[in-house]
Design an enzyme around this catalytic site. Sequence first.
Site, PDB file in Angstrom:
ATOM      1  N   LYS A 145      -2.709  -3.018   0.886  1.00 23.32           N
ATOM      2  CA  LYS A 145      -3.920  -2.565   0.912  1.00 23.32           C
ATOM      3  C   LYS A 145      -4.858  -2.961   2.100  1.00 23.32           C
ATOM      4  CE  LYS A 145      -3.133  -1.379  -3.970  1.00 23.32           C
ATOM      5  NZ  LYS A 145      -3.445  -1.782  -5.318  1.00 23.32           N
ATOM      6  N   GLN A 172      -6.714  -5.545  -9.027  1.00 28.41           N
ATOM      7  CA  GLN A 172      -5.241  -5.387  -9.065  1.00 28.41           C
ATOM      8  C   GLN A 172      -4.566  -5.679 -10.464  1.00 28.41           C
ATOM      9  OE1 GLN A 172      -3.320  -4.063  -6.185  1.00 28.41           O
ATOM     10  NE2 GLN A 172      -1.800  -3.949  -8.197  1.00 28.41           N
ATOM     11  N   ASP A 195     -10.629   3.227  -8.150  1.00 23.83           N
ATOM     12  CA  ASP A 195      -9.069   3.253  -8.965  1.00 23.83           C
ATOM     13  C   ASP A 195      -9.206   4.379 -10.046  1.00 23.83           C
ATOM     14  OD1 ASP A 195      -6.501   2.388  -8.621  1.00 23.83           O
ATOM     15  OD2 ASP A 195      -6.890   0.554  -9.959  1.00 23.83           O
TER      16      ASP A 195
END
Length: 291
Positions: free
Chosen positions: A49, A93, A116
């Site tokens: 990422k 994450q 997200d």
Amino acid sequence: MELIDGNRIAAEIVSDLRAEVAALPGRPPCLALVRVGDDPASVSYVKNKEKTAAAIGIAGRILLPPATISSDELFALIDQLNGDPAVDGILVQSPLPPHLDELAVFRRIAPAKDVDGLGTVNLGKLAQDDDTGFVSCTPAGIMELLARSGVRLAGRHVVVIGRSLLVGKPVALLALQKRAGANATVTVCHSQTRGLPALARQADVLIAAIGRAEFVTADMVKPGAVVIDVGINRVADPTRKAGYRLVGDVHFPSVAPLAGKITPVPGGVGPMTVAMLMKNTLKAYRQQHGA
Ligand code: NAP
């Protein structure tokens, strides 16, 4: 059978985003990536990422708290990022170490920076067909792959195997939305589903998000169906330097010959997830800056 090339489609999106970011006035968008501990898969996802953000011109701010961080400390870190005007998007994450409540962490992220899309507000907007929110990246990537591969969903039967908050549930909601590119009839299967193979065989579009290596076999797929394999599973392989190889949730060798279109693993859904995170970060920047 046609292979859906996620690498190629993601590269097109990344290239479009690079041009859009280059044309922005003022500072570049900034994405905060929080990785708790050093789970090997998370290390590689976050690195990926970071690399893609840099290639687009998005500034990455990498935060690496130890696996021993307490809930309160992690909340304080998120609060600080929420309040920092130099940060546009925040991604924590997953998976998190077991002592941390993942849902509570996702909920802590300010909705305007929740790139997200796993917080309550953004999932609510998804259920309300409100496109001002952020759609979680893997489901958004699946929809983009389908659209860019010419797969029309309207009136067709989409069967999703898996009902996780991260993939199964949001992709089912997306396919069900009352809007162009969606309007599918959707069935969602999970570990308690009875007669799963027969349900899967009805799918015009089969989406496998199970987390079990090569679970979907040829007897579960209607000839000509579009098969989207979300799974990323490591299986031991002593012939590889790493000692393992990646396989999906679909048994590719037996399913590919009868599928109409299919995504490979790796190189299918995976690269799309990263591309959509970048797209969401730019959207967050634009919303916060009116740009
Ligand atoms: P998850 O949270 O573990 O959810 C798995 C789902 O599969 C659950 O709903 C579970 O049912 C269902 N399931 C498990 N065993 C089953 C069985 N025998 N029959 C029917 N359903 C079964 O996993 P996830 O986060 O959704 O991830 C799924 C896979 O996608 C994993 O391999 C993951 O690594 C991969 N993934 C890939 C990307 C990407 O970018 N490509 C992103 C995210 C995830 P219950 O709800 O009943 O337990």
